[in-house]
Design an enzyme around this catalytic site. Structure first.
Site, short mmCIF file in Angstrom:
data_model
loop_
_atom_site.label_atom_id
_atom_site.label_comp_id
_atom_site.label_asym_id
_atom_site.label_seq_id
_atom_site.Cartn_x
_atom_site.Cartn_y
_atom_site.Cartn_z
N LYS A 242 1.09 -1.02 0.01
CA LYS A 242 -0.27 0.05 0.21
C LYS A 242 0.87 1.12 0.35
O LYS A 242 0.49 2.67 -0.94
CB LYS A 242 -1.32 -0.28 1.35
CG LYS A 242 -1.25 1.09 1.56
CD LYS A 242 -2.40 1.40 2.88
CE LYS A 242 -1.30 1.79 3.80
NZ LYS A 242 -1.38 3.10 4.50
N ASN A 243 2.01 1.64 0.67
CA ASN A 243 2.82 1.99 0.56
C ASN A 243 3.69 3.00 -0.23
O ASN A 243 3.86 3.80 -0.01
CB ASN A 243 3.42 2.63 1.99
CG ASN A 243 2.77 2.63 3.26
OD1 ASN A 243 1.31 3.05 2.85
ND2 ASN A 243 3.33 2.36 4.80
N CYS B 72 -4.17 12.32 13.54
CA CYS B 72 -4.94 11.29 13.09
C CYS B 72 -4.65 10.48 14.75
O CYS B 72 -3.83 10.70 15.52
CB CYS B 72 -4.71 10.85 11.70
SG CYS B 72 -2.41 9.66 12.11
N ARG C 278 1.03 14.80 13.25
CA ARG C 278 1.82 14.26 11.67
C ARG C 278 1.49 15.78 10.92
O ARG C 278 0.92 15.73 9.87
CB ARG C 278 1.07 13.14 11.80
CG ARG C 278 0.68 12.07 11.85
CD ARG C 278 0.07 11.20 11.45
NE ARG C 278 0.56 10.44 10.55
CZ ARG C 278 0.07 9.95 9.56
NH1 ARG C 278 -0.17 8.89 10.16
NH2 ARG C 278 1.93 8.51 9.23
N ASP D 173 5.45 1.21 11.94
CA ASP D 173 4.10 0.34 11.14
C ASP D 173 4.06 -1.50 11.71
O ASP D 173 3.02 -1.89 11.80
CB ASP D 173 3.75 0.12 9.64
CG ASP D 173 4.03 1.59 9.44
OD1 ASP D 173 3.21 1.92 10.01
OD2 ASP D 173 3.71 2.16 8.53
N ARG E 189 -8.60 -0.46 5.75
CA ARG E 189 -7.32 0.89 4.65
C ARG E 189 -6.34 0.34 3.84
O ARG E 189 -5.92 0.65 3.41
CB ARG E 189 -7.19 1.82 5.72
CG ARG E 189 -8.33 2.33 6.18
CD ARG E 189 -8.07 3.69 6.35
NE ARG E 189 -6.61 4.60 5.90
CZ ARG E 189 -5.69 4.19 6.91
NH1 ARG E 189 -5.65 4.94 8.39
NH2 ARG E 189 -4.27 4.90 6.51
C1 UD1 Z 1 5.55 6.87 5.85
C2 UD1 Z 1 3.89 5.78 6.18
C3 UD1 Z 1 3.29 5.15 7.31
C4 UD1 Z 1 4.31 5.19 8.57
C5 UD1 Z 1 5.37 6.80 8.45
C6 UD1 Z 1 7.03 6.59 9.00
C7 UD1 Z 1 3.11 5.51 3.83
C8 UD1 Z 1 1.72 6.07 3.52
N1 UD1 Z 1 2.75 5.91 5.16
O1 UD1 Z 1 3.82 8.58 6.86
O2 UD1 Z 1 2.72 3.93 7.55
O3 UD1 Z 1 4.30 4.89 9.92
O4 UD1 Z 1 6.14 7.13 7.47
O5 UD1 Z 1 7.11 5.19 8.34
O6 UD1 Z 1 4.05 5.54 3.67
N2 UD1 Z 1 6.69 15.21 10.36
C9 UD1 Z 1 6.78 16.54 10.20
N3 UD1 Z 1 6.53 16.93 10.04
C10 UD1 Z 1 6.63 16.67 7.89
C11 UD1 Z 1 6.57 15.52 8.04
C12 UD1 Z 1 6.06 14.42 9.00
O7 UD1 Z 1 7.13 16.62 12.11
O8 UD1 Z 1 6.25 17.74 7.32
C13 UD1 Z 1 6.92 14.09 11.61
C14 UD1 Z 1 5.83 12.70 11.30
O9 UD1 Z 1 4.83 13.83 12.58
C15 UD1 Z 1 6.58 11.63 12.44
C16 UD1 Z 1 7.48 11.49 11.61
O10 UD1 Z 1 8.28 13.09 10.85
O11 UD1 Z 1 6.54 12.20 13.62
C17 UD1 Z 1 7.78 11.22 10.28
O12 UD1 Z 1 6.52 10.89 8.85
P1 UD1 Z 1 6.18 10.70 7.96
O13 UD1 Z 1 8.22 9.47 8.04
O14 UD1 Z 1 6.47 11.84 7.63
O15 UD1 Z 1 5.67 9.88 7.81
P2 UD1 Z 1 4.50 9.59 6.83
O16 UD1 Z 1 4.88 9.99 5.76
O17 UD1 Z 1 3.42 10.16 7.12
#
Ligand code: UD1
Length: 420
Positions: A22-23, A116, A121, A307, A399
């Site tokens: 999915k990811n 969420c 996030r 995850d 999902r």
């Molecule tokens: C993706 C995965 C999710 C997984 C996560 C971490 C998908 C669709 N989802 O989520 O399943 O749990 O990676 O491996 O691929 N952050 C900030 N600012 C930002 C972006 C992120 O502070 O602009 C923080 C987030 O709150 C979190 C950390 O960085 O604490 C990592 O988040 P991120 O790697 O961006 O996760 P996702 O891409 O949302």
């Protein structure tokens, strides 16, 4: 509302196929926006998040022809660049359309995803990266409005923190930008590698694929032409079934899987006493004689994935010795703790560390899924709980898990989807 009823106590056996990730499918689908020609995607998982993102593309004027796991996406006639709240609120990963829409059309509006169940996030790092590439960004009325009428330009982006989605949005935007973009402290997940390979396959020069420094030589073109993309196996789905085998002390085989992508989970299960036979595309897990405790800290790939944290916690509930599980990526990713405790587990939380004290057995009860991976942890616990476990709110599971109850039933679990 649908729920899963599990009668615990059956051993698992046999083999199943792992679905596409999915990811990985999500950024790959978002990247199709970079093209005005049809793109064929294969090995798509049959999960709600994928249907949601494909629906978003059709709302923007794209077309999708889908037959089982294969979809042909054609964004040649896209006539809108607005990703509305109705869709983004269903799935945060819709934010992945921001980079490609902006790069191809020079403007877009994407609803802010908001927080969420597992944490705040934010998307600040996605926005900062696009601003560094020349985008003008405004937040208004709950939407991110981004503009780059003369196109984006290359930039050096240093992420404060490793972000999977932020790295993906930046790579997609950089592919059509003018000049070179360097991403420092980039995410290294297999999903990032697949996205880079898809874009490199369209003729964009990318250096450092799979490393923490990615250099993208932007084409400055209006659109790319992609080759067919086969989605990589879902490493989290695979890890979840390995945990199902570990907790039920069963031997099962997973086919269509990439063991390299789940090394961190394999290492932890080995430390707990399980053993493995690994072939090129299959993994057989053999049960531990006595399941031992596990200590783990979630971190970015190739470290132990957040995850998989909830699923390992479920396994640890009945392992010998106290396990310590530290969550470092998300500030609120322990919602499953109280539900596991309702099944008789003995888990204590202190800040971002959970201490899992072993219990002899779990007992079936009604429990509520709170997020995608937490839900699968409850299913795993239900597999060994005495009596009946009903897992409610399984829309979270739907999902991201392709036919979870079908695959577990095929392995011999007593699990049924009920309505009520
Ligand atoms: C993706 C995965 C999710 C997984 C996560 C971490 C998908 C669709 N989802 O989520 O399943 O749990 O990676 O491996 O691929 N952050 C900030 N600012 C930002 C972006 C992120 O502070 O602009 C923080 C987030 O709150 C979190 C950390 O960085 O604490 C990592 O988040 P991120 O790697 O961006 O996760 P996702 O891409 O949302």
């Amino acid at each position: 509302m649908d729920y899963l009823q599990i009668i615990g106590g059956t051993k698992l056996s046999g083999s199943i196929n792992i679905s596409g990730a999915k990811n990985s499918a999500l950024p790959v689908i978002a990247a199709t926006i970079l093209s005005d020609k049809p793109v064929t995607l294969t090995n798509l998982p049959n999960v709600v998040d994928i249907r949601t993102l494909l629906k978003l593309l059709t709302m923007l004027g794209g077309s999708v022809e889908q037959n089982d796991t294969v979809a042909v996406v054609n964004n040649g006639f896209m006539n809108s660049t607005k990703a509305v709240y109705e869709i983004v609120s269903q799935m945060r990963a819709s934010i992945l359309v921001l980079g490609p829409l902006l790069a191809r059309f020079g403007e877009c509006e994407v609803s802010l995803p908001g927080g969420c169940a597992i944490g705040q996030r934010p998307i600040d790092m996605h926005l900062k990266a696009l601003e560094a590439m020349g985008a003008k960004i405004e937040i208004k009325g709950g939407y991110v409005r981004a503009e780059a009428p003369n196109g984006l330009h290359g930039a050096k982006i240093v992420f404060d923190k490793i972000t999977v989605g932020g790295t993906e949005n930046t790579i997609m935007a950089a592919a059509l930008a003018h000049g070179v973009t360097t991403i420092v402290n980039a995410a290294k997940e297999p999903e990032i590698v697949q996205l880079c390979e898809m874009i490199a396959g369209a003729g964009v020069e990318i250096e450092g694929i799979g490393s923490s420094k990615i250099v993208i030589h932007g084409t400055g073109q209006k659109s790319l032409t992609f080759k067919e993309v086969e989605i990589i196996p879902d490493r989290i789905e695979a890890g979840t079934y390995l945990c199902a085998a570990a907790i039920t002390q069963s031997m099962i085989t997973l086919n269509k899987v990439n063991a390299e992508h789940i090394q961190a989970s394999i290492d932890k299960l080995e430390a707990m006493g399980c053993s493995f036979e690994i072939e090129e595309t299959s993994i057989t897990i053999k049960p531990a004689q006595k399941l031992k405790f596990v200590d783990l800290i979630t971190t970015e790939y190739p470290g132990f994935p957040t995850d998989m944290q909830a699923q390992f916690m479920a396994v640890a509930t009945i392992a010998e010795g106290e396990s310590l599980i530290e969550e470092r990526l998300f500030e609120n990713r322990f919602m499953h703790v109280s539900e596991l405790n309702r099944l008789g587990a003995d888990i204590w939380l202190k800040g971002n560390i959970a201490a899992v004290r072993p219990v002899k057995t779990l007992y079936g009860a009604d429990v509520m899924a709170t997020d995608l991976r937490a839900s699968s942890a409850l299913v795993l616990a239900g597999l060994i709980a005495n009596g009946v476990t009903n897992v409610h709110r399984i829309y979270h599971l739907d999902r991201g898990y392709d036919n979870l109850e079908g695959k577990l039933s095929a392995l011999g679990a007593n699990i049924t989807r009920l309505h009520g």
